[in-house]
Write a protein that holds these residues in place. Sequence first.
Motif, PDB file in Angstrom:
ATOM      1  N   VAL A 190       0.840  -1.200   0.000  1.00  0.00           N
ATOM      2  CA  VAL A 190       0.000   0.000   0.000  1.00  0.00           C
ATOM      3  C   VAL A 190       0.874   1.248   0.000  1.00  0.00           C
ATOM      4  N   ALA A 191       1.890   1.275   0.856  1.00  0.00           N
ATOM      5  CA  ALA A 191       2.753   2.456   0.966  1.00  0.00           C
ATOM      6  C   ALA A 191       3.513   2.711  -0.331  1.00  0.00           C
ATOM      7  N   SER A 192       4.021   1.666  -0.934  1.00  0.00           N
ATOM      8  CA  SER A 192       4.759   1.815  -2.190  1.00  0.00           C
ATOM      9  C   SER A 192       3.860   2.370  -3.288  1.00  0.00           C
ATOM     10  N   LEU A 193       2.652   1.815  -3.403  1.00  0.00           N
ATOM     11  CA  LEU A 193       1.702   2.288  -4.410  1.00  0.00           C
ATOM     12  C   LEU A 193       1.269   3.720  -4.113  1.00  0.00           C
ATOM     13  N   ALA A 225       8.797   3.421   6.768  1.00  0.00           N
ATOM     14  CA  ALA A 225       9.653   4.540   6.365  1.00  0.00           C
ATOM     15  C   ALA A 225      10.954   4.044   5.741  1.00  0.00           C
ATOM     16  N   ALA A 226      11.479   2.929   6.252  1.00  0.00           N
ATOM     17  CA  ALA A 226      12.727   2.380   5.730  1.00  0.00           C
ATOM     18  C   ALA A 226      12.548   1.759   4.343  1.00  0.00           C
ATOM     19  N   ARG A 227      11.300   1.535   3.950  1.00  0.00           N
ATOM     20  CA  ARG A 227      11.015   0.899   2.660  1.00  0.00           C
ATOM     21  C   ARG A 227      10.354   1.847   1.667  1.00  0.00           C
ATOM     22  N   THR A 228      10.265   3.113   2.023  1.00  0.00           N
ATOM     23  CA  THR A 228       9.767   4.147   1.125  1.00  0.00           C
ATOM     24  C   THR A 228      10.760   5.310   1.140  1.00  0.00           C
ATOM     25  N   LEU A 283      12.047   8.964  15.015  1.00  0.00           N
ATOM     26  CA  LEU A 283      11.569   8.820  13.641  1.00  0.00           C
ATOM     27  C   LEU A 283      11.851  10.070  12.821  1.00  0.00           C
ATOM     28  N   ALA A 284      11.634  11.235  13.426  1.00  0.00           N
ATOM     29  CA  ALA A 284      11.856  12.492  12.701  1.00  0.00           C
ATOM     30  C   ALA A 284      13.321  12.707  12.359  1.00  0.00           C
ATOM     31  N   GLU A 285      14.220  12.284  13.255  1.00  0.00           N
ATOM     32  CA  GLU A 285      15.647  12.419  12.968  1.00  0.00           C
ATOM     33  C   GLU A 285      16.086  11.438  11.882  1.00  0.00           C
TER      34      GLU A 285
END
Length: 328
Positions: free
Chosen positions: A30-33, A66-69, A96-98
Amino acid sequence: MTGTPLSILDLATIEAGGSIPDAFRHSESVASLAERSGYRRIWYAEHHNMPSIASSATAVLIAHIAARTETIGLGAGGIMLPNHSPLVIAEQFGTLAELHPGRISLGLGRAPGTDGATFRALRRTHQAAESFPSDVLELQSYLSDEIPRTGVNAYPGRGTEVPLTILGSSMFGASLAAQLGLPYSFASHFAPQQLTAAVQHYRASYVPSERHPEPYVSAGVTVVAAASDAEAEEIYARTELNRVRTFLSRGRERELTMAEAEPLLNTPAGIEIRGMLQYRAVGGPERVREELERFAAFAQADELITVHAAPTRAEQLESVRIAAPVSA
């Protein structure tokens, strides 16, 4: 293509007979798409003790996605702040923000996101919800550059200014967001009753803040998009039935089958559950976009949080693709 920015709420749902790893792999898809298709962000929600939802460790799941997008915004929609120390949430989302600058946001809810027994297992008390406004301010201070009077800082967290949004389905959240000068997100995808009243109150009573001089509203909407209007309507009929089946299976030794759930559609309980889907966009490419724009205007929303609720993984991905701001 819609004029209103579109985002996605992903609960990392576990299919009947499926597994948690399957749910996470689907969230990756879903995130990739969504990233390729122009969606603004994806939110993941904190729920506990729900066998069909795998997003309970919300910050961990955000880190994984996040690590995969590469570019899409990611965040919590939301973190149920009464379940946590504001310092711990500041450290998690500061981290996460850093790691992913400019991509992380944090929606905050007051509800426990679970049942009473699980709430106690989280080592919280019901009085924790009463301190929600002060907890939001405490969290905000940990993420700022302010010098704390207590000498307590969030490392990581301090200075990251992670964007905060107040989530809600009632006048309380609308009032708090307006008072604090924060964006407001209404959970109209499952609690439609007070949408218009809450948004109108938020906009009318908004107190501008340095970071948010203007009010900002996002609103949840269920989406079933398919190749044609007829196909989307057929998928939505199964979506509605599956929702009734899932809700009325709670507390039973085994889940109801679709055939067993069908006679319950028009019972008082079934009608109430179906009413949760009042705000929806169902149709082929043209109609679903028209309905999304119509809902955005009705809700006075600056952004729509879409919930692609079709029963199967393939249908969900197709819905994400067809309703997308741009063609993937």
